[in-house]
Design an enzyme around this catalytic site. Structure first.
Site, PDB file in Angstrom:
ATOM      1  N   ARG A  88       0.857  -0.970   0.057  1.00 63.82           N
ATOM      2  CA  ARG A  88      -0.340   0.333   0.382  1.00 63.82           C
ATOM      3  C   ARG A  88       1.062   1.315   0.220  1.00 63.82           C
ATOM      4  NH1 ARG A  88      -2.899  -0.496   4.978  1.00 63.82           N
ATOM      5  NH2 ARG A  88      -3.866   1.609   4.509  1.00 63.82           N
ATOM      6  N   SER A 100      -6.532  -3.181   8.963  1.00 65.76           N
ATOM      7  CA  SER A 100      -4.289  -3.114   9.190  1.00 65.76           C
ATOM      8  C   SER A 100      -4.686  -2.002  10.976  1.00 65.76           C
ATOM      9  CB  SER A 100      -3.962  -1.792   8.505  1.00 65.76           C
ATOM     10  OG  SER A 100      -2.406  -1.734   9.035  1.00 65.76           O
ATOM     11  N   LYS A 160      -3.762  -6.096  14.030  1.00 63.82           N
ATOM     12  CA  LYS A 160      -2.817  -6.326  14.659  1.00 63.82           C
ATOM     13  C   LYS A 160      -3.193  -5.513  16.373  1.00 63.82           C
ATOM     14  CE  LYS A 160      -0.250  -2.669  12.835  1.00 63.82           C
ATOM     15  NZ  LYS A 160      -0.101  -2.662  11.672  1.00 63.82           N
TER      16      LYS A 160
END
Length: 459
Positions: A177, A192, A196
């Site tokens: 990206r 994203s 995480k």
């Protein structure tokens, strides 16, 4: 080509065409795409093509949720079950001088919440929590999951980098990206960030979504949409989540850099209350209050705020921070003479060039000024100077006289001072009248109003 177990073969070229033609991918298709990215079995050019198709045509809510969960599950996951406490983390969408992690993590831990915090590095105009911590000699950000758990068991909190085993799909997709101009996609940003955070096994999450001139998404409606999207997505994945819209129309606190931000944080935790740091103190207590509330240690966020304030006042939060630093290899002796440890290569005081009120600050430009001192990086992997940065001596709305110190620049070397000074002079505007005050914390999204917001947007 990918052959998921117990399913018909799925071809990546079909997924590219489907998203190109505004189709909706199934959960199985997204899982195959993510597994292929994590296992590096899909060529990068095909992943890049799919990302561009997703950027151009957007992702539907079900696709975003499936992408987030698949990315979360693409590698190892941390389990906080053995900690015996509710695990809560905080995530900020970036900013200049945003050092709240050094305050909220020890405050929440001092109030009985487990804080497994996986953080990032500086890139572009925003600072990185890990770079700031690595200004402390010996501090280790790369811990194994076992070491991570041991530090939390001992101290209540740990701030580390993403391990190679956690969310491998995100490392591949984020790098693509960044190189293909597909960063600014709400769905991809959401997946994203949350993949995480959710891989850390969180029970609850507090999101600090920035608005204003220093925000990653400058348009307020874009930031609101991202906040609502992340709350709804995390809730659907089983993590109780709230998002606070907060002002980044000026740097947060007085310091922007690496070591100098740690100094400001430690001073606040030591009971000092400089005027230029009051917004940092206030926001940190609000965020920590929500963490304490979601962690079951206060009935309301307001009660959590009071508990947070007490943990700051009695020194227990500072004790947690120092214990955490020591447990991760940091040399505590540098905190005995924080000013003496600060040894920038070059220093320059910038004086106000006009008399009047500070009307506005282009905080993104100020972030680039900080980066140009050597405190940040333009490309991943570049080194940063722990002693570089900018100390701001006046806030937005302050009345200053011409010649009054406005900021102090700390750079790696003398030749690096001119550009940040020029950026600072362009970023700060003066006026004859005081600007309208901007609230530090604006709208708050929880599950119910986040889902209602998204439903309204979908009409």
């Amino acid at each position: 080509m990918i052959f998921p177990a117990s399913e018909a073969p799925i071809h990546i070229i079909d997924l590219i065409r489907k998203k190109r033609d505004r189709g909706t991918l199934t959960e199985a298709e997204i899982r195959s795409l993510v597994n292929g990215a994590a296992g590096e079995t899909i060529p990068l050019e095909q992943l890049a093509a799919w990302l561009m198709a997703a950027w151009l045509n957007g992702l539907e809510l079900n696709e975003i949720r499936a992408l987030t969960v698949a990315m979360r599950d693409s590698g190892a996951k941390f389990s906080p079950d053995r900690l015996g406490k509710v695990a809560v983390d905080k995530h900020s969408t970036g900013g200049v001088g945003d050092k709240t992690s050094f305050l909220v993590a020890p405050i929440a831990a001092a109030c009985g919440v487990a804080v497994p915090m996986i953080s990032g590095r500086a890139l572009g105009h925003t600072g990185g929590t890990l770079d700031k911590l690595e200004a402390i000699p010996g501090y280790r950000t790369a811990l194994s999951l076992e070491e991570f758990e041991a530090v939390i068991q001992k101290c209540g909190a740990s701030i580390v980098s993403q391990t190679p085993a956690l969310v491998p799909a995100d490392r591949v997709l984020y790098a693509l990206r960044d190189r293909t101009g597909t960063v600014e996609s709400p769905g991809l940003i959401c997946a994203s960030i949350l993949s995480k955070k959710l891989a850390a096994g969180l029970d609850a999450l507090v999101l600090d979504v920035k608005t204003g001139s220093g925000a990653f998404l400058r348009k307020r409606e874009d930031a609101e949409y991202l906040a609502a999207l992340m709350v709804a997505t995390a809730e659907a994945a089983g993590t109780r989540t709230v998002a606070l819209m907060t002002d980044m129309g000026q740097p947060l606190g007085a310091m922007a850099g690496n070591w100098i931000e740690l100094v400001e944080s430690v001073e606040l935790l030591s009971g000092k209350r400089p005027d230029q740091s009051e917004d940092l103190r206030e926001l940190s207590l609000v965020l920590a209050g929500w963490m304490i509330h979601l962690g079951g240690q206060a009935d309301t966020p307001e009660a959590g705020f009071l508990r947070a304030d007490a943990a700051m006042a009695d020194g227990s939060a500072l004790t947690v921070l120092m214990e955490m630093i020591e447990a991760q290899g940091g040399d505590l002796s540098v905190f005995e003479d924080m000013a003496g440890f600060h040894k920038p290569g070059a220093t320059r005081v910038v004086e106000a060039w006009e008399t009047g009120y500070i009307a506005s600050m282009d905080t993104t430009m100020l972030g680039w000024a900080v980066q140009r001192t050597g405190a940040g990086r333009e490309k991943a992997g570049e080194p940063v100077d722990p002693h570089a940065g900018i100390a701001f001596h006046a806030r937005r709305g302050a009345y200053v006289e011409k010649g009054q110190p406005l900021a102090t620049l700390y750079a790696t070397r003398e030749a690096m001072l001119a550009e940040p000074e020029a950026l600072l002079r362009k970023a700060i505007l003066f006026s004859e009248s005081a600007p309208e005050a901007v609230p530090l914390v604006g709208q708050i999204f929880a599950r119910e109003n986040a889902e209602a917001y998204l439903a309204q947007k979908a009409r």
